[in-house]
Write a protein that holds these residues in place. Structure first.
Motif, short mmCIF file in Angstrom:
data_model
loop_
_atom_site.label_atom_id
_atom_site.label_comp_id
_atom_site.label_asym_id
_atom_site.label_seq_id
_atom_site.Cartn_x
_atom_site.Cartn_y
_atom_site.Cartn_z
N ILE A 1 0.35 -1.32 0.31
CA ILE A 1 0.07 -0.04 0.09
C ILE A 1 0.94 1.26 0.02
CG2 ILE A 1 -2.07 -0.97 0.62
CD1 ILE A 1 -1.12 -0.11 3.62
N ASN A 2 2.37 1.30 -0.49
CA ASN A 2 3.11 2.49 -0.42
C ASN A 2 2.82 2.71 -1.89
OD1 ASN A 2 5.34 3.16 -1.74
ND2 ASN A 2 5.92 3.48 0.50
N PRO A 3 2.56 4.42 -1.64
CA PRO A 3 2.10 4.72 -2.94
C PRO A 3 3.94 6.25 -3.14
CG PRO A 3 1.19 6.71 -1.74
CD PRO A 3 2.05 5.52 -0.70
N THR A 4 4.85 5.86 -2.95
CA THR A 4 5.68 6.63 -2.73
C THR A 4 7.11 5.65 -4.01
OG1 THR A 4 7.34 6.31 -1.31
CG2 THR A 4 5.14 7.93 -1.86
N LEU A 5 7.35 4.08 -3.54
CA LEU A 5 8.42 3.68 -3.94
C LEU A 5 8.47 3.34 -5.48
CD1 LEU A 5 10.63 2.56 -2.30
CD2 LEU A 5 9.46 0.39 -2.32
N LYS A 6 9.71 3.90 -6.10
CA LYS A 6 9.68 3.55 -7.81
C LYS A 6 10.60 2.60 -7.76
CE LYS A 6 8.76 8.61 -8.85
NZ LYS A 6 9.38 9.61 -9.42
N ILE A 7 12.18 2.58 -7.27
CA ILE A 7 12.98 1.81 -7.42
C ILE A 7 13.04 0.46 -6.24
CG2 ILE A 7 15.05 0.71 -8.13
CD1 ILE A 7 15.39 3.19 -9.28
N LEU A 8 12.72 -1.33 -6.23
CA LEU A 8 12.32 -2.02 -5.34
C LEU A 8 14.08 -2.84 -6.29
CD1 LEU A 8 12.42 -3.58 -2.38
CD2 LEU A 8 9.59 -4.13 -3.83
N SER A 9 14.46 -3.25 -5.07
CA SER A 9 15.79 -4.43 -6.14
C SER A 9 16.02 -5.29 -4.65
CB SER A 9 17.37 -3.45 -5.94
OG SER A 9 17.82 -4.88 -6.48
N LEU A 10 15.12 -6.37 -4.61
CA LEU A 10 15.73 -7.79 -3.96
C LEU A 10 16.94 -8.91 -4.00
CD1 LEU A 10 11.85 -7.68 -2.70
CD2 LEU A 10 14.26 -6.58 -1.43
N GLN A 11 17.76 -8.65 -5.12
CA GLN A 11 18.35 -10.07 -5.38
C GLN A 11 18.91 -10.53 -4.84
OE1 GLN A 11 21.09 -7.91 -9.24
NE2 GLN A 11 21.06 -6.29 -8.38
N TYR A 12 19.35 -11.97 -4.56
CA TYR A 12 19.73 -12.53 -4.23
C TYR A 12 19.31 -12.64 -2.42
CZ TYR A 12 22.88 -12.99 -8.61
OH TYR A 12 23.03 -12.85 -9.84
#
Length: 211
Positions: free
Chosen positions: A49-60
């Motif tokens: 429900i977050n309206p601000t995050l543009k980049i999410l990185s969950l590598q490895y």
């Protein structure tokens, strides 16, 4: 990166991302922290429900198919601002990838999704999920499928979709080892044909008018 963040740490991060906390963060990179599926589930409490995050990185991050539902919920949020999500180097497998692609299909903000090295193959249902996402989501043009298993036969099916129903998709990274070079060439040509043509900046100087 690699800050030994645990699933409990993800719970605390999630609270800062919840709308109640009035978040302003636009980039979140948690690569190389092995919090697994439970960590993603905890993150989703705020991210879904977050309206601000543009980049999410969950590598490895040791994420397997158990995290797919939580990722699905993050992706389908109607006010999501996510433009880039990187899930490379995890263990989502066929079932996880199918669930994520169905969520991706309805996302309105994404510009690129990274799913390389996630232990999935070109099972018939996986191919259907990829093509469903391509056709349904006309805003998302770029996909990374490197270091998974896609055969020449599977690539031929995907190429057909690119040339008939998903002509807006122009950037798809795939495994390098494709046996049938003809099929690989047809695939690359399909992507090239879908790439938007750059408009001319002007009509050119042309001939000078006589005085």
């Amino acid at each position: 990166l690699d800050n030994k963040i645990t699933a409990l740490g993800c719970e605390f991060i999630s609270k800062t991302l919840h709308p109640i906390s009035k978040p302003s963060i636009s980039i979140l990179k948690l690569d190389h922290n092995s919090f697994g599926a439970q960590g993603v589930k905890n993150l989703s409490e705020g991210l879904a429900i977050n309206p601000t995050l543009k980049i999410l990185s969950l590598q490895y991050c040791s994420i397997d198919e158990e995290a797919a539902q939580a990722l699905f919920e993050i992706l389908i949020y109607t006010r999501s601002a996510l433009e880039d999500i990187n899930l490379s180097g995890n263990m989502l497998g066929n079932e996880g990838i199918k669930k994520i692609l169905h969520g991706t299909a309805v996302n309105k903000a994404l510009k690129k999704i990274w799913l390389s090295d996630n232990q999935f193959n070109d099972d018939e249902d996986v191919l259907k999920a990829i093509m469903f996402c391509w056709v349904k989501n006309t805003h998302l043009l770029r996909y990374d499928f490197k270091y998974n298993i896609i055969s020449s036969e599977g690539l031929e099916v995907l190429t057909q979709c690119l040339t008939t129903e998903a002509q807006h998709v122009y950037d798809v990274e795939i495994p390098e080892r494709i046996d049938n070079k003809v099929v690989f060439k047809e695939f690359t040509e399909a992507l090239k044909g879908n790439k938007p043509k750059k408009g001319r900046k002007g009509k050119g100087k042309g001939k000078k008018k006589k005085k």
